[in-house]
Design a protein around this motif. Structure first.
Motif, PDB file in Angstrom:
ATOM      1  N   HIS A  63       0.843  -1.205   0.000  1.00 18.24           N
ATOM      2  CA  HIS A  63       0.000   0.000   0.000  1.00 18.24           C
ATOM      3  C   HIS A  63       0.880   1.258   0.000  1.00 18.24           C
ATOM      4  O   HIS A  63       1.834   1.360   0.771  1.00 18.24           O
ATOM      5  N   GLY A  64       0.575   2.204  -0.894  1.00 17.70           N
ATOM      6  CA  GLY A  64       1.316   3.456  -0.969  1.00 17.70           C
ATOM      7  C   GLY A  64       2.551   3.388  -1.851  1.00 17.70           C
ATOM      8  O   GLY A  64       3.291   4.362  -1.953  1.00 17.70           O
ATOM      9  N   GLU A  65       2.771   2.245  -2.501  1.00 19.51           N
ATOM     10  CA  GLU A  65       3.900   2.109  -3.422  1.00 19.51           C
ATOM     11  C   GLU A  65       3.383   1.819  -4.827  1.00 19.51           C
ATOM     12  O   GLU A  65       2.262   1.334  -4.997  1.00 19.51           O
TER      13      GLU A  65
ATOM     14  N   CYS B  43       8.922  -2.184  -6.628  1.00 14.70           N
ATOM     15  CA  CYS B  43       8.047  -1.080  -6.239  1.00 14.70           C
ATOM     16  C   CYS B  43       8.852  -0.035  -5.477  1.00 14.70           C
ATOM     17  O   CYS B  43       9.948  -0.312  -4.991  1.00 14.70           O
ATOM     18  N   GLN B  44       8.247   1.140  -5.360  1.00 15.34           N
ATOM     19  CA  GLN B  44       8.872   2.227  -4.617  1.00 15.34           C
ATOM     20  C   GLN B  44       7.765   3.078  -4.015  1.00 15.34           C
ATOM     21  O   GLN B  44       6.732   3.294  -4.653  1.00 15.34           O
TER      22      GLN B  44
ATOM     23  N   VAL C 186      13.358   0.146 -16.141  1.00 17.82           N
ATOM     24  CA  VAL C 186      13.534   0.837 -14.870  1.00 17.82           C
ATOM     25  C   VAL C 186      13.103   2.271 -15.140  1.00 17.82           C
ATOM     26  O   VAL C 186      13.616   2.900 -16.064  1.00 17.82           O
ATOM     27  N   VAL C 187      12.137   2.767 -14.366  1.00 21.70           N
ATOM     28  CA  VAL C 187      11.662   4.130 -14.574  1.00 21.70           C
ATOM     29  C   VAL C 187      12.885   5.048 -14.529  1.00 21.70           C
ATOM     30  O   VAL C 187      13.661   4.996 -13.578  1.00 21.70           O
ATOM     31  N   PRO C 188      13.065   5.871 -15.578  1.00 21.49           N
ATOM     32  CA  PRO C 188      14.333   6.579 -15.757  1.00 21.49           C
ATOM     33  C   PRO C 188      14.659   7.646 -14.729  1.00 21.49           C
ATOM     34  O   PRO C 188      15.815   7.942 -14.518  1.00 21.49           O
ATOM     35  N   SER C 189      13.671   8.255 -14.113  1.00 20.58           N
ATOM     36  CA  SER C 189      13.986   9.266 -13.108  1.00 20.58           C
ATOM     37  C   SER C 189      12.852   9.362 -12.100  1.00 20.58           C
ATOM     38  O   SER C 189      11.698   9.061 -12.396  1.00 20.58           O
TER      39      SER C 189
END
Length: 191
Positions: A42-44, A67-68, A150-153
């Protein structure tokens, strides 16, 4: 004969052999030809996806995701849901409805077409709106290769994907839809 070049060649061969088998230790969420359901805490939200293709194991891929936590200014998700579902063997484009962000994915394998159905788990954050959206290049670049996003930024989020399927090679390529989100509430839905 000097043993140094022989030792060097043996070391290189051992390294290549180890790299060719390192796909077994990647924390995959599925086995070949198996369904899976992955949800971030939750929240990621999802920030990375990796896949490994095997023709020998059912013309299928192993998958792993990361996730992050979202930035504090985005707040907590107020609602999460499973969005539209793809059909195995067909092209598919899906962007989370209600300006949602991708926080999970589930997939079911179908033997009859040697492909999977896909569905994103989306979460809604207040009334934030996406902007500066873009699509990635094809992942993998060529069918049957290992794929990695990987999401770049920081500040970009996965909102969905467009995927193509080749019936000849029985594999998919993905273009992920990445967007930034406003720091303020907005009135628009589903941009």
């Amino acid at each position: 004969m000097n043993p140094a070049p022989v030792v060097l060649v043996l070391c290189l061969l051992a390294t290549v052999a180890a790299q060719s088998h390192d796909h077994h230790d990647m924390g995959w969420v599925n086995g070949y030809r198996q369904s899976f359901n992955f949800q971030c805490p939750h929240g990621e939200v999802m920030v990375a996806a990796r896949s490994y293709y095997s023709e020998e194991d059912g013309m299928d891929r192993l998958w792993s995701f990361e996730c992050q936590p979202t930035p504090e200014g985005l707040g907590e998700p107020s609602d999460c849901w499973w969005d539209d579902i793809s059909r195995a063997g067909l092209e598919w484009t899906s962007t989370c409805t209600r300006n949602g962000l991708v926080a999970g994915v589930q997939s079911k394998y179908f033997e009859s077409v040697l492909d999977r159905e896909w569905q994103f788990y989306c979460c809604y954050y207040k009334r934030r709106c996406p902007y500066s959206c873009m699509k990635t290049t094809d992942i993998p670049e060529h069918y049957r290769e290992e794929g990695e996003l990987v999401v770049p930024s920081y500040g970009y989020f996965i909102r969905g994907a467009q995927t193509t399927f080749t019936g000849v090679l029985r594999d998919r390529q993905w273009k992920y839809i990445l967007c930034r989100m406003t720091d303020f509430d907005c009135e628009f839905e589903n941009l």
